[in-house]
Design a protein around this motif. Structure first.
Motif, PDB file in Angstrom:
ATOM      1  N   ALA A 187      41.368 -38.375 -44.126  1.00 51.61           N
ATOM      2  CA  ALA A 187      42.361 -38.112 -45.181  1.00 51.61           C
ATOM      3  C   ALA A 187      41.892 -38.549 -46.568  1.00 51.61           C
ATOM      4  CB  ALA A 187      43.702 -38.773 -44.841  1.00 51.61           C
ATOM      5  N   LYS A 188      40.565 -38.581 -46.778  1.00 52.45           N
ATOM      6  CA  LYS A 188      40.041 -38.973 -48.083  1.00 52.45           C
ATOM      7  C   LYS A 188      39.681 -37.782 -48.963  1.00 52.45           C
ATOM      8  CE  LYS A 188      38.354 -43.503 -46.755  1.00 52.45           C
ATOM      9  NZ  LYS A 188      37.249 -44.437 -46.805  1.00 52.45           N
ATOM     10  N   SER A 189      39.628 -36.580 -48.383  1.00 53.17           N
ATOM     11  CA  SER A 189      39.311 -35.394 -49.176  1.00 53.17           C
ATOM     12  C   SER A 189      40.060 -34.188 -48.631  1.00 53.17           C
ATOM     13  CB  SER A 189      37.800 -35.127 -49.170  1.00 53.17           C
ATOM     14  OG  SER A 189      37.369 -34.786 -47.871  1.00 53.17           O
ATOM     15  N   VAL A 190      40.154 -33.188 -49.497  1.00 51.84           N
ATOM     16  CA  VAL A 190      40.784 -31.930 -49.114  1.00 51.84           C
ATOM     17  C   VAL A 190      39.851 -30.790 -49.524  1.00 51.84           C
ATOM     18  CG1 VAL A 190      42.121 -31.766 -51.267  1.00 51.84           C
ATOM     19  CG2 VAL A 190      42.882 -30.509 -49.254  1.00 51.84           C
ATOM     20  N   SER A 191      39.746 -29.782 -48.667  1.00 52.13           N
ATOM     21  CA  SER A 191      38.933 -28.608 -48.955  1.00 52.13           C
ATOM     22  C   SER A 191      39.816 -27.375 -48.929  1.00 52.13           C
ATOM     23  CB  SER A 191      37.813 -28.447 -47.920  1.00 52.13           C
ATOM     24  OG  SER A 191      36.919 -29.524 -47.993  1.00 52.13           O
ATOM     25  N   VAL A 192      39.520 -26.442 -49.819  1.00 53.45           N
ATOM     26  CA  VAL A 192      40.254 -25.184 -49.895  1.00 53.45           C
ATOM     27  C   VAL A 192      39.253 -24.047 -49.732  1.00 53.45           C
ATOM     28  CG1 VAL A 192      41.604 -23.673 -51.407  1.00 53.45           C
ATOM     29  CG2 VAL A 192      42.078 -26.122 -51.360  1.00 53.45           C
ATOM     30  N   VAL A 193      39.610 -23.074 -48.910  1.00 50.98           N
ATOM     31  CA  VAL A 193      38.821 -21.851 -48.762  1.00 50.98           C
ATOM     32  C   VAL A 193      39.556 -20.773 -49.549  1.00 50.98           C
ATOM     33  CG1 VAL A 193      37.879 -20.143 -47.169  1.00 50.98           C
ATOM     34  CG2 VAL A 193      38.070 -22.548 -46.465  1.00 50.98           C
ATOM     35  N   TYR A 194      38.831 -20.126 -50.481  1.00 47.81           N
ATOM     36  CA  TYR A 194      39.437 -19.125 -51.361  1.00 47.81           C
ATOM     37  C   TYR A 194      38.666 -17.815 -51.238  1.00 47.81           C
ATOM     38  CZ  TYR A 194      42.132 -17.539 -55.395  1.00 47.81           C
ATOM     39  OH  TYR A 194      42.998 -16.870 -56.211  1.00 47.81           O
ATOM     40  N   ARG A 195      39.396 -16.690 -51.232  1.00 50.92           N
ATOM     41  CA  ARG A 195      38.790 -15.359 -51.154  1.00 50.92           C
ATOM     42  C   ARG A 195      39.139 -14.567 -52.411  1.00 50.92           C
ATOM     43  NH1 ARG A 195      39.759 -11.182 -46.257  1.00 50.92           N
ATOM     44  NH2 ARG A 195      38.263 -12.600 -45.303  1.00 50.92           N
ATOM     45  N   VAL A 196      38.114 -13.965 -53.018  1.00 54.58           N
ATOM     46  CA  VAL A 196      38.289 -13.050 -54.145  1.00 54.58           C
ATOM     47  C   VAL A 196      37.856 -11.671 -53.664  1.00 54.58           C
ATOM     48  CG1 VAL A 196      37.522 -12.428 -56.471  1.00 54.58           C
ATOM     49  CG2 VAL A 196      37.898 -14.830 -55.889  1.00 54.58           C
ATOM     50  N   THR A 197      38.712 -10.669 -53.909  1.00 59.03           N
ATOM     51  CA  THR A 197      38.412  -9.289 -53.524  1.00 59.03           C
ATOM     52  C   THR A 197      38.392  -8.425 -54.772  1.00 59.03           C
ATOM     53  OG1 THR A 197      39.554  -9.623 -51.416  1.00 59.03           O
ATOM     54  CG2 THR A 197      39.100  -7.349 -52.057  1.00 59.03           C
ATOM     55  N   LEU A 198      37.348  -7.616 -54.907  1.00 60.05           N
ATOM     56  CA  LEU A 198      37.237  -6.647 -55.998  1.00 60.05           C
ATOM     57  C   LEU A 198      37.405  -5.248 -55.421  1.00 60.05           C
ATOM     58  CD1 LEU A 198      34.068  -7.927 -57.904  1.00 60.05           C
ATOM     59  CD2 LEU A 198      36.456  -8.542 -58.296  1.00 60.05           C
ATOM     60  N   TYR A 199      38.110  -4.399 -56.160  1.00 63.39           N
ATOM     61  CA  TYR A 199      38.354  -3.032 -55.727  1.00 63.39           C
ATOM     62  C   TYR A 199      37.738  -2.070 -56.730  1.00 63.39           C
ATOM     63  CZ  TYR A 199      41.852  -5.510 -53.013  1.00 63.39           C
ATOM     64  OH  TYR A 199      42.486  -6.398 -52.178  1.00 63.39           O
ATOM     65  N   GLY A 200      36.923  -1.156 -56.235  1.00 60.10           N
ATOM     66  CA  GLY A 200      36.345  -0.103 -57.061  1.00 60.10           C
ATOM     67  C   GLY A 200      36.806   1.245 -56.550  1.00 60.10           C
ATOM     68  N   THR A 201      36.463   2.295 -57.266  1.00 62.50           N
ATOM     69  CA  THR A 201      36.848   3.630 -56.826  1.00 62.50           C
ATOM     70  C   THR A 201      36.124   4.037 -55.553  1.00 62.50           C
ATOM     71  OG1 THR A 201      35.156   4.586 -58.265  1.00 62.50           O
ATOM     72  CG2 THR A 201      37.417   4.485 -59.129  1.00 62.50           C
ATOM     73  N   ASP A 202      34.971   3.419 -55.303  1.00 57.89           N
ATOM     74  CA  ASP A 202      34.155   3.817 -54.165  1.00 57.89           C
ATOM     75  C   ASP A 202      34.121   2.798 -53.030  1.00 57.89           C
ATOM     76  OD1 ASP A 202      32.879   2.003 -55.777  1.00 57.89           O
ATOM     77  OD2 ASP A 202      30.896   2.897 -55.573  1.00 57.89           O
ATOM     78  N   ALA A 203      34.544   1.577 -53.286  1.00 53.69           N
ATOM     79  CA  ALA A 203      34.463   0.538 -52.252  1.00 53.69           C
ATOM     80  C   ALA A 203      35.245  -0.688 -52.682  1.00 53.69           C
ATOM     81  CB  ALA A 203      32.998   0.148 -52.016  1.00 53.69           C
ATOM     82  N   GLU A 204      35.355  -1.620 -51.779  1.00 49.89           N
ATOM     83  CA  GLU A 204      35.900  -2.931 -52.108  1.00 49.89           C
ATOM     84  C   GLU A 204      34.995  -3.971 -51.483  1.00 49.89           C
ATOM     85  OE1 GLU A 204      39.360  -4.200 -49.088  1.00 49.89           O
ATOM     86  OE2 GLU A 204      39.792  -2.355 -50.163  1.00 49.89           O
ATOM     87  N   ILE A 205      35.006  -5.156 -52.090  1.00 52.26           N
ATOM     88  CA  ILE A 205      34.127  -6.225 -51.619  1.00 52.26           C
ATOM     89  C   ILE A 205      34.861  -7.546 -51.787  1.00 52.26           C
ATOM     90  CG2 ILE A 205      33.039  -6.484 -53.875  1.00 52.26           C
ATOM     91  CD1 ILE A 205      30.419  -7.152 -52.481  1.00 52.26           C
ATOM     92  N   PHE A 206      34.637  -8.472 -50.870  1.00 50.09           N
ATOM     93  CA  PHE A 206      35.224  -9.801 -51.036  1.00 50.09           C
ATOM     94  C   PHE A 206      34.167 -10.854 -50.798  1.00 50.09           C
ATOM     95  CE2 PHE A 206      35.859  -9.146 -46.469  1.00 50.09           C
ATOM     96  CZ  PHE A 206      35.500 -10.374 -45.938  1.00 50.09           C
ATOM     97  N   ARG A 207      34.402 -12.015 -51.385  1.00 53.99           N
ATOM     98  CA  ARG A 207      33.568 -13.185 -51.173  1.00 53.99           C
ATOM     99  C   ARG A 207      34.495 -14.387 -51.034  1.00 53.99           C
ATOM    100  NH1 ARG A 207      30.424  -9.893 -50.117  1.00 53.99           N
ATOM    101  NH2 ARG A 207      28.442  -9.435 -51.120  1.00 53.99           N
ATOM    102  N   GLU A 208      34.121 -15.282 -50.130  1.00 55.21           N
ATOM    103  CA  GLU A 208      34.874 -16.520 -49.931  1.00 55.21           C
ATOM    104  C   GLU A 208      33.986 -17.705 -50.248  1.00 55.21           C
ATOM    105  OE1 GLU A 208      36.354 -16.691 -45.920  1.00 55.21           O
ATOM    106  OE2 GLU A 208      37.924 -15.222 -46.335  1.00 55.21           O
ATOM    107  N   SER A 209      34.627 -18.773 -50.664  1.00 58.56           N
ATOM    108  CA  SER A 209      33.900 -20.008 -50.886  1.00 58.56           C
ATOM    109  C   SER A 209      34.860 -21.177 -50.717  1.00 58.56           C
ATOM    110  CB  SER A 209      33.279 -20.026 -52.281  1.00 58.56           C
ATOM    111  OG  SER A 209      32.317 -21.057 -52.359  1.00 58.56           O
TER     112      SER A 209
END
Length: 173
Positions: free
Chosen positions: A109-131
Motif C-alpha cells: 500500500a505504498k504506491s498506486v499504478s494506473v493503466v491508461y489507454r489512448v485510442t486514435l481514430y482515422g478514416t482508414d483505421a484506429e490504433i490504441f496504446r496503453e501505458s
C-alpha cells in the motif's frame, strides 16, 4: 450512399485546409482559418487518415510547452503537462479517446499504478496504446497519487503514439 461519400470527401478536404493554416503549438487554438458559412460542410468527425495524424503527433513539441521538474538529488525530468498533451491531441486527432483501464495498489500500500489507454481514430483505421504510471501514496507535493499516476500513464501512452517521444531520447543523445 453517394451523397454521404461526397460529404465525407468535402469534410476531409475542409478539415485538412482548416488545420493546415491554424496548426500552431504556440497558440493551441481551434479557430477556423476559413469562414464557416452555409457553404462549408459540417464536420462529421473522423476526417483524416491515421498516417497523417501520427505524422503530426511525431513532430517535436516546442520547448516553450515542455516543463522541467527535479527529482530527489536534483536530477531534471522534462515533460509535457497532461493538459497540454490533451490539447495537442484535440488539435491533431479530435476524435481520440482515453480511458483508465486499471488502478492497482501495491501489496504494501505504498504506491498506486494506473493503466491508461489512448485510442486514435482515422478514416482508414484506429490504433490504441496503453501505458502505466506509478506514484507513491506518501508523495503529497501536488494532487493525489491516483491523479499523478493517471497523468503519467496518459503522457506515456501518448508518447507510445509519438507525442513527446523525443523527450525520452534526449538523455541518450
Amino acid at each position: 450512399m453517394a451523397s454521404s461519400l461526397k460529404l465525407s470527401r468535402a469534410c476531409s478536404s475542409w478539415v485538412r485546409c482548416r488545420f493546415k493554416y491554424t496548426r500552431s503549438y504556440s497558440k493551441l487554438d481551434f479557430e477556423p482559418s476559413e469562414p464557416q458559412g452555409e457553404d462549408v460542410p459540417p464536420s462529421s468527425g473522423i476526417c483524416r487518415p491515421l498516417s497523417e495524424i501520427l505524422k503530426e503527433l511525431n513532430k517535436k513539441v516546442p520547448d516553450s510547452l515542455v516543463k522541467t521538474r527535479y527529482e530527489d538529488g536534483g536530477f531534471p525530468i522534462r515533460y509535457i503537462p497532461w493538459h497540454t498533451v490533451n490539447r495537442i491531441l484535440n488539435l491533431h486527432a479530435p476524435e481520440w479517446s482515453g480511458e483508465v483501464r486499471n488502478i492497482i495498489y501495491s501489496a504494501d500500500a505504498k504506491s498506486v499504478s494506473v493503466v491508461y489507454r489512448v485510442t486514435l481514430y482515422g478514416t482508414d483505421a484506429e490504433i490504441f496504446r496503453e501505458s502505466t504510471g506509478t506514484a507513491s501514496v506518501d508523495d503529497t507535493s501536488y494532487g493525489d497519487p491516483v491523479q499523478k499516476a493517471e497523468a503519467m500513464a496518459f503522457r506515456r501512452a501518448c508518447a507510445r503514439l509519438g507525442l513527446g517521444l523525443h523527450l525520452y531520447h534526449e538523455d541518450s543523445s
